[in-house]
Design an enzyme around this catalytic site. Structure first.
Site, PDB file in Angstrom:
ATOM      1  N   SER A  78      25.422  20.066  30.910  1.00 52.73           N
ATOM      2  CA  SER A  78      26.176  19.502  29.963  1.00 52.73           C
ATOM      3  C   SER A  78      25.866  17.624  29.983  1.00 52.73           C
ATOM      4  O   SER A  78      26.320  17.505  28.959  1.00 52.73           O
ATOM      5  CB  SER A  78      27.727  19.463  30.040  1.00 52.73           C
TER       6      SER A  78
ATOM      7  N   GLU B 179      38.438   8.134  22.046  1.00 52.60           N
ATOM      8  CA  GLU B 179      39.047   7.544  23.040  1.00 52.60           C
ATOM      9  C   GLU B 179      37.472   8.602  24.153  1.00 52.60           C
ATOM     10  O   GLU B 179      36.834   9.692  23.811  1.00 52.60           O
ATOM     11  CB  GLU B 179      39.938   9.318  24.155  1.00 52.60           C
TER      12      GLU B 179
ATOM     13  N   LYS C 249      28.094  15.872  24.481  1.00 51.73           N
ATOM     14  CA  LYS C 249      29.266  15.134  22.930  1.00 51.73           C
ATOM     15  C   LYS C 249      28.962  15.388  21.371  1.00 51.73           C
ATOM     16  O   LYS C 249      29.311  15.238  20.957  1.00 51.73           O
ATOM     17  CB  LYS C 249      29.906  13.959  23.594  1.00 51.73           C
TER      18      LYS C 249
END
Lengths: 396, 262
Positions: free
Chosen positions: A382, A115, A93
């Site tokens: 990830s 969010e 991210k």
């Protein structure tokens, strides 16, 4: 294969994408598009971003040959893990939040919102806000706040305010609604750092571009390591940012099979799942036309997954396009299969994966019997699993 | 000429301003829709905006969110709303009716079928807050064919060239969003509101009505000095929701605004 780069000028990937938002946001989207277009061509921006990616976030991440995992899976399979879990804040991210954070500063906005589902995007946003001196509020469903409380604490330590969302299903979908409502209200002073390749144009393209660093590196690394392109690239898909990030640079390599793995939750037939691409129908949610989980009246269905980051009834429009054009294939694995994937990696390689990429790992077991001997598979790992230890302990 | 055009024509002749009332169909119950609509008509409302509830109403504040959720729990569907419009028409509700909903329920129903069924049920217009004109072709085309007014929203952040596009796509009236934000009562409206409305009125002959945030007679008075009408939703639903006698509460509330509206 499309002749012009996607999305088109209307923000469309074939029939998907677009800008289905309240009028109040339309000029902010335009402003963002212009700022992004300018930044992309600006050497100073690129230099600053790649500097932060290298020295702050820890890029490039390794492409690791998982030897014992490969042996365990059998059939001479060679599995390589793209180690996004080793990045600062523990997941991919940060690639996107650094990019959008720098963009926010260029637009002169002092405040960011985001969010978050699993809390990884929230943490990555709070981190960048602290780094760049931006005010930060994170919307998070109250169900997710309970199951990912470690990340809530991290965000607060980083100086962000975490706003619990009690409406609807109290998960990622509702956190998105609430963030959009905040943005409609504070659009003049606030940038919304959307965390996935979803939402109105230009978000799906911006997030894809910032995440494509994953695939660019992986492509270079696998060529250097094996002298050839992989047979498969596998990634989990919630909204789809880590998957699009690793898929996109392989788009033109037609022989590389791209496989997105969604959450089948308690099983596709149970109705309690988040397999939007596998089971969904066309519709409009959070500003874009894409596939989504809905009932026959167009009401959005609640999703379910053990992985909070996959617990979302929508998906990025570019994934819907990849599915429609058959450029990628999408499958789904259950909570239980994901947990098996988690355990498998932990015990063969000494790596605790997040529950989200555990879905991609769980899928490998299903993939093995179908592949040619000696196939090369790249899996996007990830995020790391520290945030999930409690959930996994409860489930195993 | 449909009912919306006729109503604004009449209002112009009488030099009056439009009072538009919003109800979420199915809140607080399906049974109360008819008495509520009748009391609004009697109380001097000029146009009725009926909301088809959606699970993810991102342009709405807490009041309409809660009303939508309640309505969905009560089993309200787009088809059910169209049937109830037909029923209202059979029971003496002659007010123009605009349907308000989000794009996904319309898309799922099928935009062409939605427009056809809406008009045959007796609706006159449609408002879709998450559908800007750029994305609206698949709604506008069938709406024109059926003579269903497409009412688009303009916002304080809309630059001049966007307003031009919104004007071009709109029929019936133009919905000006008073503030940057979601629906719901506010103590204060932006000071720039009247300037914005004047600017838009110079760009179109369509009536310009103002909604979002309006709850009190003094706000209605201030807004209708420049605008052609006001839209009241959350405050009406709140009055209905907190009263043991919802119809009487709606009636009292709407009469207080009617007096201010002129």
């Amino acid at each position: 294969m499309p002749k012009t780069p996607l999305p088109d000028a209307q923000g469309r990937f074939g029939p998907y994408g677009g800008q289905f938002v309240p009028e109040t946001l339309m000029s902010a989207l335009k402003e963002l598009e212009l700022a992004y277009r300018k930044a992309r061509r600006d050497a100073a921006f690129k230099k600053e971003l790649s500097g932060y990616l290298a020295h702050y976030a820890g890029r490039p991440t390794p492409l690791y040959f998982a030897k014992r995992l490969s042996q365990k899976l059998g059939r001479g399979l060679r599995v390589y893990l793209k180690r996004e879990d080793l990045l600062h804040t523990g997941a991919h991210k940060i690639n996107n939040t650094l990019g959008q954070g720098l963009l926010t500063r260029r637009m002169g906005k002092p405040r960011v919102i985001a969010e978050t589902g699993a809390g990884q995007h929230g943490v990555a946003t709070a981190t960048v806000a602290a780094l760049l001196g931006l005010k930060c509020e994170i919307y998070m469903g109250s169900t997710d706040i309970v199951r990912q409380r470690l990340n809530v604490f991290r965000m607060e330590l980083l100086g962000a305010r975490v706003v619990p969302v009690d409406s609807g299903t109290r998960t990622l979908k509702d956190a998105c609604n609430e963030a959009l409502r905040d943005w409609v209200t504070n659009v003049r002073t606030t940038h919304y750092i959307l965390g996935s390749v979803v939402g109105p144009h230009p978000f799906p393209a911006i997030v894809r571009d910032f995440q494509s660093v994953i695939g660019r590196e992986a492509r270079r690394q696998i060529l250097r390591e094996t002298g050839r392109l992989p047979d498969y690239v596998v990634a989990c898909v919630g909204g789809g940012s880590n998957a699009m990030g690793i898929f996109h640079p392989f788009f033109r390599d037609r022989k590389v099979r791209l496989i997105g793995v969604e959450a089948a939750g308690r099983g596709l037939s149970s109705g309690a799942h988040a397999a939007t691409l596998v089971e969904g129908t066309e519709g409009v949610l959070h500003g874009a036309k894409s596939l989504l989980l809905q009932d026959s009246h167009g009401q959005i269905s609640g999703a379910h997954s053990i992985a909070a980051g996959l617990d979302y009834p929508g998906v990025g429009p570019e994934h819907s396009y990849y599915k429609k054009t058959k450029r990628a294939r999408y499958a789904a694995v259950t909570d239980r299969q994901a947990l098996a994937g988690f355990k498998l990696l932990a015990q063969t390689e000494g790596i605790l994966p997040a529950l989200e990429p555990s879905h991609a790992l769980g899928y490998l077991v299903k993939l093995v019997p179908a592949v040619r001997r000696g196939s090369v598979v790249v899996v996007n790992l990830s995020g790391r699993g520290d945030k999930d230890v409690e959930v996994v302990a409860g489930a195993l | 000429m449909n009912r919306i055009e006729a109503a604004f024509g009449r209002l112009r002749g009488e030099r009056r301003k439009a009072l538009i009332a919003y109800l979420t169909v199915g809140f607080p119950s399906m049974r109360l829709l008819e008495p509520l609509a009748a009391c609004l008509q009697e109380g001097g409302v000029d146009l009725l905006e009926l909301g088809i509830p959606f699970s993810d109403p991102l342009a709405d504040g807490p009041t309409i969110q809660a009303a939508s959720q309640k309505a969905l729990l009560n089993g309200v569907t787009p088809g059910g709303v169209l049937k109830s419009v037909e029923r209202l028409r059979g029971r003496g509700i002659t007010l123009p009716i605009a349907l308000m909903t989000y794009f996904n329920p319309v898309l799922r129903y099928g935009p062409a079928r939605f427009c056809r069924d809406a008009v045959s049920a007796g609706a006159d217009g449609v408002i879709v807050p998450d559908l800007p004109p750029e994305e609206a072709a698949e709604l506008i085309r069938p709406a024109r064919r059926e003579n269903l007014d497409t009412i688009f929203l303009a916002a304080p952040t809309s630059p001049r060239e966007r307003i031009r596009g919104i004007v071009r796509a709109s029929r019936g009236f133009l919905y000006y969003v008073s503030l940057t934000g979601v629906t719901g009562a506010r103590a204060r409206l932006p000071v720039s509101l009247t300037d914005h409305v004047r600017l838009i009125k110079r760009m179109t002959t369509l009536p310009v009505c103002v909604g979002f945030g309006i709850s009190r007679p003094d706000q209605v008075r201030a807004v209708t000095r420049v605008a052609d009408g006001v839209i009241v939703g959350s405050a009406l639903l709140a009055a209905v929701g907190r009263s043991g006698r919802p119809v009487a509460a709606a009636s009292r509330f709407i009469r207080s605004l009617r007096r201010a509206c002129g």
